[in-house]
Design a protein around this motif. Structure first.
Motif, short mmCIF file in Angstrom:
data_model
loop_
_atom_site.label_atom_id
_atom_site.label_comp_id
_atom_site.label_asym_id
_atom_site.label_seq_id
_atom_site.Cartn_x
_atom_site.Cartn_y
_atom_site.Cartn_z
N ALA A 1 -8.86 10.48 2.02
CA ALA A 1 -8.24 9.87 3.20
C ALA A 1 -8.53 10.72 4.42
O ALA A 1 -7.73 11.57 4.82
N ARG A 2 -9.67 10.48 5.01
CA ARG A 2 -10.10 11.30 6.14
C ARG A 2 -9.23 11.07 7.37
O ARG A 2 -8.97 11.99 8.14
N GLY A 3 -8.80 9.82 7.57
CA GLY A 3 -7.95 9.50 8.71
C GLY A 3 -6.52 9.17 8.33
O GLY A 3 -5.73 8.76 9.17
N GLY A 4 -6.18 9.33 7.06
CA GLY A 4 -4.81 9.11 6.61
C GLY A 4 -4.65 7.87 5.74
O GLY A 4 -5.37 6.88 5.89
N LEU A 5 -3.69 7.94 4.80
CA LEU A 5 -3.37 6.84 3.90
C LEU A 5 -1.86 6.70 3.81
O LEU A 5 -1.14 7.68 3.56
N ALA A 6 -1.36 5.48 4.01
CA ALA A 6 0.05 5.16 3.82
C ALA A 6 0.16 3.99 2.85
O ALA A 6 -0.73 3.14 2.79
N VAL A 7 1.26 3.94 2.11
CA VAL A 7 1.47 2.88 1.13
C VAL A 7 2.82 2.21 1.39
O VAL A 7 3.83 2.89 1.59
N GLU A 8 2.79 0.89 1.35
CA GLU A 8 3.98 0.08 1.57
C GLU A 8 4.24 -0.76 0.33
O GLU A 8 3.30 -1.27 -0.29
N VAL A 9 5.51 -0.91 -0.03
CA VAL A 9 5.89 -1.77 -1.15
C VAL A 9 6.41 -3.09 -0.60
O VAL A 9 7.29 -3.10 0.28
N LEU A 10 5.87 -4.20 -1.12
CA LEU A 10 6.28 -5.53 -0.70
C LEU A 10 6.99 -6.23 -1.84
O LEU A 10 6.61 -6.06 -3.02
N ASP A 11 7.99 -7.06 -1.50
CA ASP A 11 8.63 -7.84 -2.54
C ASP A 11 7.77 -9.04 -2.90
O ASP A 11 6.66 -9.21 -2.38
N VAL B 1 6.40 -6.59 -7.69
CA VAL B 1 6.13 -6.18 -6.30
C VAL B 1 4.63 -6.19 -6.04
O VAL B 1 3.82 -6.34 -6.96
N HIS B 2 4.27 -6.04 -4.77
CA HIS B 2 2.90 -5.78 -4.35
C HIS B 2 2.88 -4.39 -3.72
O HIS B 2 3.87 -3.95 -3.12
N LEU B 3 1.76 -3.70 -3.82
CA LEU B 3 1.52 -2.49 -3.04
C LEU B 3 0.49 -2.81 -1.97
O LEU B 3 -0.50 -3.49 -2.24
N ARG B 4 0.76 -2.33 -0.76
CA ARG B 4 -0.23 -2.47 0.32
C ARG B 4 -0.63 -1.09 0.78
O ARG B 4 0.20 -0.27 1.19
N PHE B 5 -1.93 -0.81 0.67
CA PHE B 5 -2.49 0.47 1.08
C PHE B 5 -3.07 0.33 2.49
O PHE B 5 -3.86 -0.59 2.75
N TYR B 6 -2.67 1.23 3.38
CA TYR B 6 -3.22 1.28 4.73
C TYR B 6 -4.10 2.53 4.82
O TYR B 6 -3.60 3.65 4.75
N LEU B 7 -5.39 2.32 4.93
CA LEU B 7 -6.35 3.42 4.90
C LEU B 7 -7.10 3.49 6.22
O LEU B 7 -7.55 2.47 6.74
N ASN B 8 -7.22 4.70 6.76
CA ASN B 8 -7.95 4.91 8.00
C ASN B 8 -9.09 5.87 7.72
O ASN B 8 -8.86 7.04 7.39
N ASP B 9 -10.33 5.36 7.81
CA ASP B 9 -11.52 6.17 7.60
C ASP B 9 -11.44 6.91 6.26
O ASP B 9 -11.14 8.11 6.22
N GLY B 10 -11.71 6.21 5.18
CA GLY B 10 -11.61 6.88 3.90
C GLY B 10 -12.07 6.02 2.74
O GLY B 10 -12.58 4.91 2.91
N ASP B 11 -11.89 6.58 1.54
CA ASP B 11 -12.24 5.92 0.27
C ASP B 11 -11.03 5.97 -0.65
O ASP B 11 -10.46 7.05 -0.87
N LEU B 12 -10.67 4.82 -1.21
CA LEU B 12 -9.61 4.72 -2.19
C LEU B 12 -10.23 4.38 -3.54
O LEU B 12 -10.89 3.36 -3.69
N TYR B 13 -10.00 5.26 -4.53
CA TYR B 13 -10.63 5.11 -5.85
C TYR B 13 -9.70 4.51 -6.89
O TYR B 13 -10.13 3.73 -7.74
N ALA B 14 -8.43 4.91 -6.87
CA ALA B 14 -7.52 4.49 -7.93
C ALA B 14 -6.09 4.76 -7.51
O ALA B 14 -5.82 5.56 -6.59
#
Length: 536
Positions: free
Chosen positions: A440-450, A492-505
């Motif tokens: 996560a070069r620019g940051g990663l946040a995770v949100e939980v959705l119903d 639930v759903h997970l929503r990943f917010y990624l800024n300039d990066g790679d998400l592998y797992a």
């Protein structure tokens, strides 16, 4: 397998299993039903969740990137340097032909079984046998003097083609801890047949406990822990391609071997089904574009929550041309992914481990996959293959073994160079701690959705403590909570917010130390000796 033929990931197997696919009339890509008809809810309690296909993804603007491992600069890590690794004609072989490279967590050793020349024990033309080597680090291998053929590291003297050595870490009978599925040459009408042997140490093997009818060369075996079945991956000839595969599964490895024989095209067999042909997207040899590619072999292993499939993909030229030019035919290793062990998706058809057609290369041609790989070594995966050199002695010899390394879980990443997002399908879990493998070069946040797609109070994007960094196991937390235990059992759903990066797992672990409860491939230093990612 769970009740009612429902797998760990929510996939429901059809009543007729394995599927009976019709004999092919053309090469085509395999259909993967669970990617078009996904479970309503996907349980994620087993293993790291990898983005190798669209199974987990509801919507995203991230781009999949397919990664390949880096070959070790010191390759080959094992080559023929003993007189007995030569055939009676003097041709060098020192590399697994599937066979196996595994890590033994009890003995803290890397272990390799490989194909070698048998000139020391036979005068029969092109005789081959099985040898054993071990290592402390996976790079420097020792060939111990053993007592099967005194003064050598030979562990089985049968003249053979392919073999599978399966290190069965959950086998309750110590005498069957190692299983050898050997494609043995029989100098009569059978020609080739599976034979099954057991061992407590991988060195001293039993007499044959089961044998098959006549089968084709380059047939192998693997275990699917998600369905608890032993699978025979058998070379299959049909009018579309002489290099296709047929499939047989059974809960008992002895029964599986006893039931095996060549599948005749157009003849329905009670136990064996047609599996797949080469598909219409196969890579072609640029020097022989008229040659239709084939699948020379197919090996598979459970890794985390999925099955990895290793295709030894043949591109030509035909043997008589390779022999006349004194070059090895080209096989490269491709990768596929499965969530049920039968249907494999191949989102990328380029070589995962490719040849190097330079004069001194160990892998000029004929690369072959190896059972047991990948092995997990800290944050890396160790993936081995064999290759054949431009040796000037014989077109089909000069075999040695090489190592390549990849980031853990690093087969596919979801990438963005700006702000992006990925929302999962509806999931359920029984763990507590959310982990990610991300750069996560620019940051990663995770949100939980119903279930309706609304942010869950306390688990919104704004509540998340942004992760910045490059880690294969990073814990995600929120301002009001370090874990997701209050949401366990909910959909639930997970929503990943990624800024300039790679998400592998990602995965949700019961433990703050982050073990995934997934399968660890061929194992590795510091891992649980039962082959699952649990605390020791």
């Amino acid at each position: 397998m769970q009740e009612n033929n429902v797998l760990h990931n929510g996939i429901r197997l059809p009543d007729e299993w394995p599927p009976r696919l019709p004999d092919p009339d053309r090469v085509k890509e395999m259909d993967v039903p669970y990617l078009s008809e996904k479970p309503v809810v996907i349980p994620i309690n087993v293993g790291r969740q990898l983005f190798v296909d669209n199974f987990l993804i509801k919507e995203t603007n991230l781009t999949p990137v397919y990664h390949t491992p880096d070959f070790y600069a010191g390759n080959p890590v094992l080559s023929a340097d003993k007189q007995w690794e030569l055939t009676p004609e003097g041709y060098a072989y020192a590399g697994p032909f599937s066979d196996g490279i595994w890590y033994d967590e009890k003995e803290k050793k890397f272990k390799m079984w490989y194909l070698a020349g048998a000139g020391a024990i036979s005068t029969q033309k092109h005789s081959l046998c099985t040898c054993y080597a071990e290592s402390d680090d996976g790079m420097n291998w020792v060939k111990r003097d053993l007592d099967i053929v005194p003064g050598t590291n030979i562990v089985d003297t049968c003249n053979r083609d392919a073999s599978t050595v399966w290190f069965d870490k959950t086998e309750p009978d110590p005498a069957k801890r190692y299983k050898l599925f050997l494609i043995e040459y029989q100098p009569d009408y059978i020609e080739w047949q599976y034979v099954l042997k057991y061992s407590s140490d991988g060195i001293h093997w039993s007499e044959t406990v089961a044998q098959s009818g006549a089968v084709s060369d380059r047939s192998t075996a693997f275990y699917n822990p998600f369905t608890r079945k032993w699978v025979l991956s058998m070379r299959h000839h049909n009018k579309v391609s002489w290099r296709s595969r047929s499939y047989l599964e059974h809960s008992d490895p002895e029964e599986a071997v006893s039931l095996a024989h060549r599948l005749r095209e157009g003849v329905r067999d009670k136990h064996i089904v047609f599996w797949f042909t080469p598909d219409d997207k196969e890579k072609r040899h640029e020097k022989y574009p008229e040659v239709d590619p084939g699948i020379y072999n197919f090996d598979a292993i459970a890794y985390e929550s999925i099955m990895l499939g290793f295709y030894s993909q043949w591109q030509g030229p035909e043997n008589y041309i390779a022999k006349s030019l004194m070059i090895p035919k080209r096989n490269e290793i491709m990768l596929g992914y499965s969530r049920d062990g039968f249907h494999f998706s191949r989102p990328d058809h380029q070589a995962f481990m490719g040849v190097n057609e330079t004069a001194e290369a160990w892998n000029y041609g004929n690369m072959q996959s190896i059972n047991g790989t990948p092995l997990i070594v800290n944050d890396s995966l160790y993936i081995y293959s064999t290759g054949r050199s431009l040796n000037g002695i014989w077109w089909d010899a000069g075999t040695s073994t090489g190592l390549a390394r990849l980031r853990r879980d690093g087969f596919v990443s979801m990438r963005t160079d700006k702000e992006g997002f990925l929302t999962t399908e509806k999931i359920s879990f029984d763990g507590r701690y959310l982990f990610v493998n991300a750069d996560a070069r620019g940051g990663l946040a995770v949100e939980v959705l119903d279930e309706k797609g609304n942010p869950v109070k306390g688990y919104s994007k704004e509540d998340c403590l942004v992760f910045n960094g490059n880690e294969t196991k990073a814990l995600i937390t929120w301002k009001g909570s370090d874990d997701l235990s209050s949401l366990a059992g909910q959909n639930v759903h997970l929503r990943f917010y990624l800024n300039d990066g790679d998400l592998y797992a990602f995965w949700i672990s019961p433990w703050q130390t982050g073990e995934s409860r997934g399968y660890t491939g061929g194992g590795g230093p510091g891992l649980n000796e039962n082959g699952l990612d649990f605390p020791e």
